[in-house]
Structures are given as C-alpha cells and as structure tokens.
Design a protein around this motif. Structure first.
Motif, PDB file in Angstrom:
ATOM      1  N   GLY A 118       0.821  -1.214   0.000  1.00 43.94           N
ATOM      2  CA  GLY A 118       0.000   0.000   0.000  1.00 43.94           C
ATOM      3  C   GLY A 118       0.850   1.256   0.000  1.00 43.94           C
ATOM      4  O   GLY A 118       0.563   2.215  -0.734  1.00 43.94           O
ATOM      5  N   LEU A 119       1.905   1.270   0.809  1.00 43.93           N
ATOM      6  CA  LEU A 119       2.795   2.430   0.848  1.00 43.93           C
ATOM      7  C   LEU A 119       3.520   2.605  -0.488  1.00 43.93           C
ATOM      8  O   LEU A 119       3.723   3.735  -0.940  1.00 43.93           O
ATOM      9  CB  LEU A 119       3.797   2.304   1.994  1.00 43.93           C
ATOM     10  N   ALA A 120       3.882   1.492  -1.129  1.00 43.89           N
ATOM     11  CA  ALA A 120       4.500   1.578  -2.455  1.00 43.89           C
ATOM     12  C   ALA A 120       3.502   2.175  -3.443  1.00 43.89           C
ATOM     13  O   ALA A 120       3.875   3.008  -4.295  1.00 43.89           O
ATOM     14  CB  ALA A 120       4.969   0.201  -2.918  1.00 43.89           C
ATOM     15  N   GLY A 121       2.240   1.786  -3.331  1.00 49.98           N
ATOM     16  CA  GLY A 121       1.207   2.345  -4.196  1.00 49.98           C
ATOM     17  C   GLY A 121       0.999   3.829  -3.955  1.00 49.98           C
ATOM     18  O   GLY A 121       0.855   4.604  -4.917  1.00 49.98           O
ATOM     19  N   VAL A 122       0.983   4.244  -2.693  1.00 43.57           N
ATOM     20  CA  VAL A 122       0.830   5.666  -2.373  1.00 43.57           C
ATOM     21  C   VAL A 122       2.021   6.450  -2.922  1.00 43.57           C
ATOM     22  O   VAL A 122       1.862   7.539  -3.483  1.00 43.57           O
ATOM     23  CB  VAL A 122       0.676   5.879  -0.843  1.00 43.57           C
ATOM     24  N   THR A 123       3.218   5.886  -2.794  1.00 47.06           N
ATOM     25  CA  THR A 123       4.424   6.550  -3.316  1.00 47.06           C
ATOM     26  C   THR A 123       4.349   6.685  -4.835  1.00 47.06           C
ATOM     27  O   THR A 123       4.652   7.749  -5.388  1.00 47.06           O
ATOM     28  CB  THR A 123       5.689   5.771  -2.905  1.00 47.06           C
ATOM     29  N   ALA A 124       3.936   5.620  -5.519  1.00 55.83           N
ATOM     30  CA  ALA A 124       3.810   5.671  -6.983  1.00 55.83           C
ATOM     31  C   ALA A 124       2.760   6.709  -7.394  1.00 55.83           C
ATOM     32  O   ALA A 124       2.979   7.481  -8.339  1.00 55.83           O
ATOM     33  CB  ALA A 124       3.443   4.292  -7.530  1.00 55.83           C
ATOM     34  N   LEU A 125       1.632   6.726  -6.692  1.00 56.75           N
ATOM     35  CA  LEU A 125       0.595   7.722  -6.977  1.00 56.75           C
ATOM     36  C   LEU A 125       1.135   9.129  -6.782  1.00 56.75           C
ATOM     37  O   LEU A 125       0.911  10.016  -7.606  1.00 56.75           O
ATOM     38  CB  LEU A 125      -0.621   7.497  -6.072  1.00 56.75           C
ATOM     39  N   PHE A 126       1.875   9.342  -5.712  1.00 61.73           N
ATOM     40  CA  PHE A 126       2.433  10.661  -5.419  1.00 61.73           C
ATOM     41  C   PHE A 126       3.408  11.088  -6.513  1.00 61.73           C
ATOM     42  O   PHE A 126       3.372  12.237  -6.966  1.00 61.73           O
ATOM     43  CB  PHE A 126       3.116  10.658  -4.047  1.00 61.73           C
ATOM     44  N   MET A 127       4.253  10.176  -6.953  1.00 66.27           N
ATOM     45  CA  MET A 127       5.213  10.509  -8.013  1.00 66.27           C
ATOM     46  C   MET A 127       4.473  10.875  -9.312  1.00 66.27           C
ATOM     47  O   MET A 127       4.852  11.819  -9.997  1.00 66.27           O
ATOM     48  CB  MET A 127       6.171   9.344  -8.251  1.00 66.27           C
TER      49      MET A 127
END
Length: 163
Positions: free
Chosen positions: A38-47
């Motif tokens: 989930g945190l990887a997904g949030v990071t990808a979304l943020f980028m």
C-alpha cells in the motif's frame, strides 16, 4: 464538476471506500506485506501526481487535488491496517478497534495529538505505529516541499496570472 469540488469529492470517495470495502478477512502475517504494498502504491501515486503538477496549466489547483488524494489515502491505509491487525489479533491496542476507531487512531497519530485513549499494545502494532509516525514526517515535510517545488517550477515556465 467544479475544480474546487474535486478535492473534496476525492477525499469523500476515499473515506466512503474505506467504510464500504470488505475488510473482514483475517490478515494474520500479511498485514505488514499489505502495508508495504500500500505504501509503495501511495508513493507511486504521489510521483505520478508530481509529474502531473509539473505538466499542468493550473499547478496550484493540481497540487491541492494531489494532496486531497495522497493524504487521505495514506491515512486510510494505516487505518485499514490497524483495523485488520486488531481483527486478526485482538488486544493489539488498548481497546478493540472498529473502522472508526482505527481511523481515529490513525488521525491522532498523524496530528501528533496523542490523546492516549488508544495505544498499541503488541510489538507488531507498535512497529506499524512507528512506521506511520515516520511516514507522517515524510509526508508533511518532504512531500509538501516536493509539491511546492513542482508548483513553483510549473509556474516559472508559464505566463504570469495562471495558477
């Protein structure tokens, strides 16, 4: 939809999804894996959102929209993880967590208010809470700096008067 209403609609939709998604499975050992993914997904979304701010004709508005998605998603991810942890291992916190209780705890940690009414009892719950605390600092400090930098960069490329 009005540009001013999109951030509100995004945040509202995320909260509704949190309450409507079937979070009734026992998470057991995969809670940490789910949190990391989930945190990887949030990071990808943020980028992706930073790139969209840089390319936007209205970077300030796009920045607000980006934060309206990233911050609630980050908090709801932790709330869901706390909720599932408590379901899988009752007693992980000082009181049983409902979805609302888990969201309350995530917001309390995020805001650093720390009322003390809900605290992590097990090492796993403490580790998740510490990860959220570190993530909160990153989200508030680094992410805010990156978003402001992206807005300034986009505004520097464009004619005056847009935003």
């Amino acid at each position: 939809m009005s540009a001013a209403l999109r951030p509100l609609a995004t945040a509202t939709g995320l909260v509704l999804a949190y309450y409507l998604l079937p979070l009734n499975r026992r998470f057991e050992g995969s809670a940490a894996v789910g949190l990391v993914l989930g945190l990887a997904g949030v990071t990808a979304l943020f980028m992706w959102q930073i790139r969209s701010i840089l390319r936007s004709s209205r970077p300030r508005l796009r920045a607000v929209e980006s934060l309206a998605a990233t911050v609630p998603l980050f908090l709801l991810l932790f709330a869901a993880t706390y909720y599932l942890t408590e379901q899988a291992r009752p007693g992980s916190f000082t009181e049983p967590l409902t979805r609302t209780g888990a969201l309350y705890f995530a917001l309390t940690v995020f805001s650093t208010v720390g009322f003390g009414d809900i605290t992590p009892h097990t090492d796993a719950a403490r580790i998740m809470t510490m990860v959220q605390m570190a993530g909160d600092i990153l989200l508030l400090g680094v992410a805010a700096h990156v978003v402001v930098g992206a807005v300034q960069s986009a505004l520097g490329r464009a004619p005056a008067g847009r935003g």
